[in-house]
Design an enzyme around this catalytic site. Structure first.
Site, short mmCIF file in Angstrom:
data_model
loop_
_atom_site.label_atom_id
_atom_site.label_comp_id
_atom_site.label_asym_id
_atom_site.label_seq_id
_atom_site.Cartn_x
_atom_site.Cartn_y
_atom_site.Cartn_z
N GLU A 1 0.82 -1.24 0.00
CA GLU A 1 0.00 0.00 0.00
C GLU A 1 0.84 1.27 0.00
O GLU A 1 0.58 2.20 0.77
CB GLU A 1 -0.96 -0.03 1.20
CG GLU A 1 -1.88 -1.25 1.21
CD GLU A 1 -2.79 -1.33 2.43
OE1 GLU A 1 -3.54 -2.33 2.53
OE2 GLU A 1 -2.73 -0.42 3.28
N GLU B 1 -5.75 -11.06 -1.00
CA GLU B 1 -6.53 -10.83 0.23
C GLU B 1 -8.03 -10.73 -0.06
O GLU B 1 -8.74 -9.95 0.57
CB GLU B 1 -6.07 -9.52 0.91
CG GLU B 1 -4.58 -9.42 1.18
CD GLU B 1 -4.19 -8.17 1.98
OE1 GLU B 1 -3.00 -7.89 2.05
OE2 GLU B 1 -5.10 -7.52 2.55
#
Ligand code: XIL
Length: 387
Positions: free
Chosen positions: A176, A292
């Site tokens: 991220e 995920e």
């Protein structure tokens, strides 16, 4: 231009806008509700072969995130886990917060426990994550500064990756790092590593990881890359720019991790755009891992059958497109059973009903979401080799 004509022109303009909004509202009204569009979908699957074996026939790895606590405390769950999964990723045990209780001590116990469990069950293990703006220990902000940042980053990666060398399938080296909202031309997120080391912190991290374990696949992992929104389009563009830059500098990076935390109430899905993005990533010679996936049901109807149908529809619609891409080599859900999901605390339902974002329900029973994943895998093209 006379006052009158100005008034007429303004009125026409306002009317035009009004008509356009009305038209799109009518279009939405005509659009079947999500519940309706998934109400009659047939989620039938052939046989009851576990996901790991279905995926293996396609050269794909299927697995899930899991915590040491949930596996150690729950034998039935542990058995179901290794029945369905061929690879695991520690949910939090390999993040800085868990690994670095103090600046000079590493706590490998929970991670080692998971590595031992994986080996005992013949599962592969992913590492998550070496550089992230969350999951940092309290002491981090008061200890890490521009003078010691490089040494701290290198030491952390060398020690952690070195400790698991040869035992880890792939590492999410950086997680991220993109946030166009922070206003940088390169779309990088403003956070300590960037302030202390500049954009090169990403390359430093990948080179340090490769040095510590030349066998491990090294992954740049990110979220919000799935939907047809301007925010996610800007994120996809920034991610492509980052990957291209890293490849052009010979950085040892092997794959993009797409988190795919899907939103049950999100309808802005454009298969063509997602496919094109994944093709662009593959054109850099990179693999792709869906790392995920889960489906937030926070805003969906309370009725369980309706909710499960929509959640299953989201899995199938997304995976049908994503798994078409031959560069995709692994598919992991962020948890396996609704019994253990971060969404219970991060995206709880207002009505207090337990969330249902994963393939198995809290009683470990296969849900329509399991069927949807099985169908998407069964319909996926065969990859040359699961790597
Ligand atoms: C989450 C875990 O599931 C939670 O238990 C923890 O409290 C916070 O982190 N993206 C990621 C994961 O990369 O590491 C996050 O995991 C979920 C979002």
């Amino acid at each position: 231009m006379t006052k009158n004509r100005k008034l007429i022109r303004r009125r026409t303009f306002v009317l035009g806008i009004g008509a356009f909004i009305l038209a799109s509202k009518i279009k939405d009204l005509n659009k079947p509700s999500q519940a309706a569009s998934y109400a009659n979908r047939n989620y039938a699957v052939v046989g009851n072969t576990p996901l790991r074996d279905r995926a293996a026939t396609k050269g794909l790895l299927y697995g899930a995130a899991v915590s040491q606590r949930s596996l150690a405390a729950d034998k039935t769950f542990a058995e179901r886990f290794s029945q369905e999964c061929a690879i695991l990723v520690p949910e939090s045990e390999l993040k800085w917060k868990a690994l670095r209780p103090t600046p000079d001590r590493f706590n490998f116990d929970p991670g080692d426990w998971l590595a031992k469990y994986a080996r005992s069950q013949g599962l592969l293990m992913r590492g998550h994550t070496l550089v992230w703006h969350e999951g940092l220990p309290e002491w981090f902000a008061s200890v890490v500064d521009s003078r010691n940042a490089q040494q701290m980053l290198r030491e952390h990666i060398a020690t952690v990756v070195g400790h698991y060398a040869g035992k880890i399938h792939s590492w999410d080296v950086v997680n991220e790092a993109i946030d166009p909202a922070d206003g940088r031309a390169d779309g990088l997120r403003q956070w300590p590593w960037l302030q202390f080391l500049g954009p090169d912190y990403i390359e430093i991290a990948f080179r340090a990881a490769h040095e510590a374990d030349p066998q491990a696949l090294l992954v740049y992992n990110d979220h919000r890359l799935e939907y047809d929104t301007s925010e996610e389009e800007a994120r996809r563009t920034a991610v492509l720019k980052l990957l291209e830059r890293l490849k052009s500098r010979g950085t040892p990076i092997h794959a993009l991790g797409m988190q795919a935390h899907l939103r049950g109430d999100e309808t802005r899905f454009n298969a063509k755009k997602l496919r094109a993005f994944m093709r662009d990533v593959a054109s850099f010679g990179l693999k792709i891992m869906i790392t995920e996936v889960d489906v937030t049901d926070q805003k969906l109807p309370k009725d369980i059958d309706t909710r499960d149908r929509i959640v299953a529809g989201m899995y199938e619609d997304y995976l049908a497109v994503a798994l078409e891409e031959p560069a995709v080599t692994a598919l992991l859900t962020w948890g396996l059973s609704d019994r253990n999901t971060w969404l219970s605390s991060y995206k709880p339902r207002e009505d207090g009903a337990p969330v249902r974002p994963l393939p198995l329900d809290a009683q470990l029973k296969r849900k329509l979401a399991w069927n949807a994943i099985a169908r998407a895998v069964d319909n996926a093209p065969i990859r040359n080799q699961a790597s």
